[in-house]
Structure formats: C-alpha cells, structure tokens
Design a protein around this motif. Structure first.
Motif, short mmCIF file in Angstrom:
data_model
loop_
_atom_site.label_atom_id
_atom_site.label_comp_id
_atom_site.label_asym_id
_atom_site.label_seq_id
_atom_site.Cartn_x
_atom_site.Cartn_y
_atom_site.Cartn_z
N THR A 1 31.18 50.97 9.71
CA THR A 1 32.46 51.56 10.11
C THR A 1 33.62 51.15 9.21
N GLY A 2 33.47 50.04 8.50
CA GLY A 2 34.58 49.53 7.69
C GLY A 2 35.62 48.78 8.50
N GLN A 3 35.31 48.45 9.76
CA GLN A 3 36.27 47.73 10.59
C GLN A 3 36.41 46.28 10.16
N LEU B 1 36.69 53.79 3.59
CA LEU B 1 36.74 54.76 4.66
C LEU B 1 35.32 55.28 4.90
N SER B 2 34.90 55.24 6.15
CA SER B 2 33.62 55.82 6.55
C SER B 2 33.92 57.16 7.20
N VAL B 3 33.35 58.21 6.63
CA VAL B 3 33.72 59.57 7.00
C VAL B 3 32.50 60.30 7.58
N ILE C 1 29.54 59.36 5.07
CA ILE C 1 29.80 59.07 3.65
C ILE C 1 30.83 57.96 3.59
N ARG C 2 30.47 56.87 2.92
CA ARG C 2 31.43 55.77 2.74
C ARG C 2 32.08 55.92 1.37
#
Length: 428
Positions: A195-197, A369-371, A399-400
C-alpha cells in the motif's frame, strides 16, 4: 503547491529543482534510445555511475595487496565499514555505534529475533501488520516454530477495518494494548510494501514498550526514503536493505540498528561469529565470545568489501545531496504531482479508473503510490512498460510507481501520467 497538468509546468519545476544535478550521477535505463521513465526505485534503485570505480578501486587493492589489503592501502578492509556509518546514521536517525553493515535483510531479522524474541510464560506472541512482505511473514512463522510454538496461537496480525485498505494508527495501538500481557515482540514495517503506507513508528514503539514488549522495524521501503529517528524513538532494533531507495545494487548489503540501551545487556542471546568479537582482542583467537561494544557485536561473518563499495558509492551521493530532509521534501512534491495527475485522468473520464490506495496524507507515505486499475490492469501495466514507463506490478490489479528524488524529474512524472492517460484510450 498548485500543480498544473502540462509539460511546461513540469519542466519549470525541474529548472528550479536544487537537486537536479544528481540525476546525472545515475545510469538511466534506455527505451528506444531514449531515457526511460524509471519509477521502480521502491524495488531496485538505479546504478550510481561511480559504483564501477568504487568496485575497481577495491579490485585494485586486492590485486596489489592480496591478503594485506585488510591492513594496507588507502582504505584497509578491516575498517572499511567505518566510512559508511556516519552517512547511515544520518539517514536512520541513529548513533554510529548503533549501526553495523552486514548480511541481507531477512538474515538480519532472524539474527535480531534471536536476541529480541524471547517467549516466556504468557508472553509468547509477535504482533505485526497483516499483509507484511512475505519474507517477514515467513521469518516470523519460522521463529515461532523454532521455539516450539504454534503460529496460529502466537502471531497476532492487525488487519484494516472492513472496507479500508490501510491501517489506522489507533487500531494498531489498541491491539497492542489489548494484548499487552501476551506480546513478546512487536515487529512492523516502516512502510508497507503493497500500500505504501508509512506507519507511525514512534507511536508504535511507545505502545510496545508500555506493553512490556520489544519493538523492531523492517525498514526495507523506508530507509533512504523518509526521515527516521530510530534512536529518539527508542526502537530496540531495525534492519533494512540497501538496494531500493539507497541504490546499492541487486542483493546489496543490509544493515542493522540496535539501540545503545542494549549494549551492556548480557541477558540478550545472540548467534556469535568472529567478526563480532571485540576488536582489541580479535586476533588473539581466544575461546569464549566477547562481543564488540555496540551493534558491531552482532556481526557474524567477514565484511563483503565489494558489496560495501557499491553501498558507499550511493551513500556518498546522499551526503553530497545534503541528506534525507531535502530529498524527502522533493520526494513529497514528486509524489504529490503524480497523485494530482492521476486524479486529473479520473476527472476527465468521470469515474475512478485509477484508485490510489496509498494514503493521501504526505506524513503517512513516502515516495510511492500504489494504484488500483479498474479495467484491464495487467494490460495497462504492460502498456506503460511498452512505452518506456517502468513501474512495478503487484497482483491482482496494483501498479506501484515510486518517483525517487535523487534521479527522477517532474517531467518523468508528467510523462508517466500522460502515458497512463493514453492507455485509457488505446486499450478500449
């Protein structure tokens, strides 16, 4: 920042960027004889142009001095690691004595859990985020089994609330408090890979200690990406890899942090090796392990000098660029611009074709960013790659994209978003 959706705006930001010269310190992958848009530093950072010369210097030392290279030459290998400690201390918010460079990330987590996972009585459990990187899950599971315990009963995973993707800090702290009498170790990522958190590490560390547990962090996606203050936060230990945001080569050397409060704690177990023996008596070859003071007392095996040379090449660039604070500021701008442009695509089409699951609050994310792609996700990822935009794919539909401030530009970000926008048209 009031972003604009045009290339001229991106180019103006690049012209004003005080870090723009460092892009030339790296080799940029080519696509159709032009620079690719490389947004995959969260998986493997680019090669510093200086890495080859740093390696060649050590090969010359080997050629000229052979075994005496440990003691002779401009950079004797026996003390080579010391040149890396101050740059790393700045990136990690640590004292140099609290750091050592060794092994790979998962090996280091295992070695650190030998010291800091000591199940006894009711206090047997490890608390971690659900959806941690698989290596962490496997390491924790095997450590629990090694102590003769059942992972089902001994691992507490914290899941997001129903309908949410990321974890709330209050839920993490509440779960720690609820299980305070049974937790032996809290082991969390600094940034969740999927998630990139960016987690609130100081709050987690404080809650773990209030519960009477040790706390450690896997900083694979945080080191070299966000500001860290491991010493001040009171983390007991941490480890990281150097090949992502720290650009130190595939399989690059890892490192560990051990807080100085543990330096004289004889109750901590550790797996010992000659390289962790106290340096003033190391060559006496005596029986009975006496650790070197500080994190270096957790070393096991001989320093891999070539890997360290690659690491030093990148760390020297971090030093020249002024450290993590400036890089973090630019990373926030790059990531914010990418977020803005993706939302512009959604606005144009009147629906959320691309949903960003990384927190929008900059204090809760790094340069990633995880999209989630609503339609034809894998085809979209392949379309980006076919058009020179290199990101990172995660099943089933994410997609990261990670704009790295040392070598990515605002024009890179604009071109990536423009290609993503074109994919909506071409993949209909």
């Amino acid at each position: 920042m009031n972003y604009q959706n045009n290339l001229e705006f991106a180019q103006q930001l690049d012209a004003e960027d005080e870090l723009k010269q460092y892009r030339d310190s790296f080799f940029i992958p080519q696509h159709n004889s032009q620079n690719a848009v490389y947004l995959c530093g969260n998986s493997l950072g680019l090669q510093p142009k200086s890495a080859g010369s740093y390696i060649q210097q050590q090969l010359r030392n080997w050629q000229q001095h052979a075994v005496e290279g440990w003691f002779q030459g401009d950079e004797p290998w026996l003390s080579y690691h010391k040149a890396l400690l101050n740059p790393l201390a700045g990136l990690l918010g640590a004292q140099p004595a609290e750091i050592t460079i060794m092994n790979s990330l998962t090996v280091n987590l295992h070695l650190l859990m030998v010291s800091f996972y000591k199940p006894a009585g009711k206090r047997i459990k490890i608390l971690m985020e659900a959806g941690a990187f698989p290596s962490d899950q496997y390491a924790v599971e095997s450590q629990v089994k090694f102590h003769g315990l059942d992972p089902v009963d001994s691992i507490i995973e914290i899941f997001p609330r129903e309908g949410e993707v990321t974890l709330r800090t209050e839920d993490i702290l509440s779960k720690i408090a609820e299980n305070a009498e049974e937790i032996a170790l809290v082991l969390f990522s600094g940034i969740n890979y999927y998630t990139g958190q960016l987690f609130n590490m100081p709050a987690i560390a404080n809650a773990a200690h209030e519960a009477g547990a040790y706390v450690g962090f896997d900083l694979a996606h945080a080191a070299g990406n966000v500001e860290l203050q491991l010493h001040n936060w009171g983390a007991d230990f941490a480890s990281w890899c150097s090949y992502k945001y720290m650009n130190s080569g595939p399989g690059g050397i890892s490192g560990i942090f051990v807080h100085e409060k543990h330096f004289n704690d004889d109750s901590l177990d550790r797996f010992a090796g000659w390289w962790g023996y106290r340096r003033d008596k190391q060559f006496l070859m005596a029986q009975g392990f006496e650790p070197e003071v500080g994190a270096q007392g957790w070393n096991v095996s001989t320093s891999p000098i070539i890997l360290m040379a690659m690491h030093k090449a990148s760390l020297d660039i971090f030093e020249q660029a002024g450290g993590i604070k400036l890089l973090r500021a630019k990373g926030d701008m790059l990531t914010g611009y990418l977020e803005f442009l993706i939302k512009e695509i959604n606005l144009k089409h009147g629906e959320d074709l691309f949903t960003i699951i990384t927190p929008s609050n900059q204090s809760e994310r790094g340069s990633q960013l995880s999209v989630v792609c609503k339609y034809r996700a894998k085809e979209t990822f392949n379309y980006l790659a076919d058009n020179g935009v290199i990101g990172d794919w995660r099943e089933p539909d994410v997609i990261r994209m990670s704009p790295v401030p040392l070598y990515n530009t605002f024009a890179d970000v604009y071109k990536a978003a423009a290609t993503l926008a074109q994919s909506v048209i071409d993949l209909k």
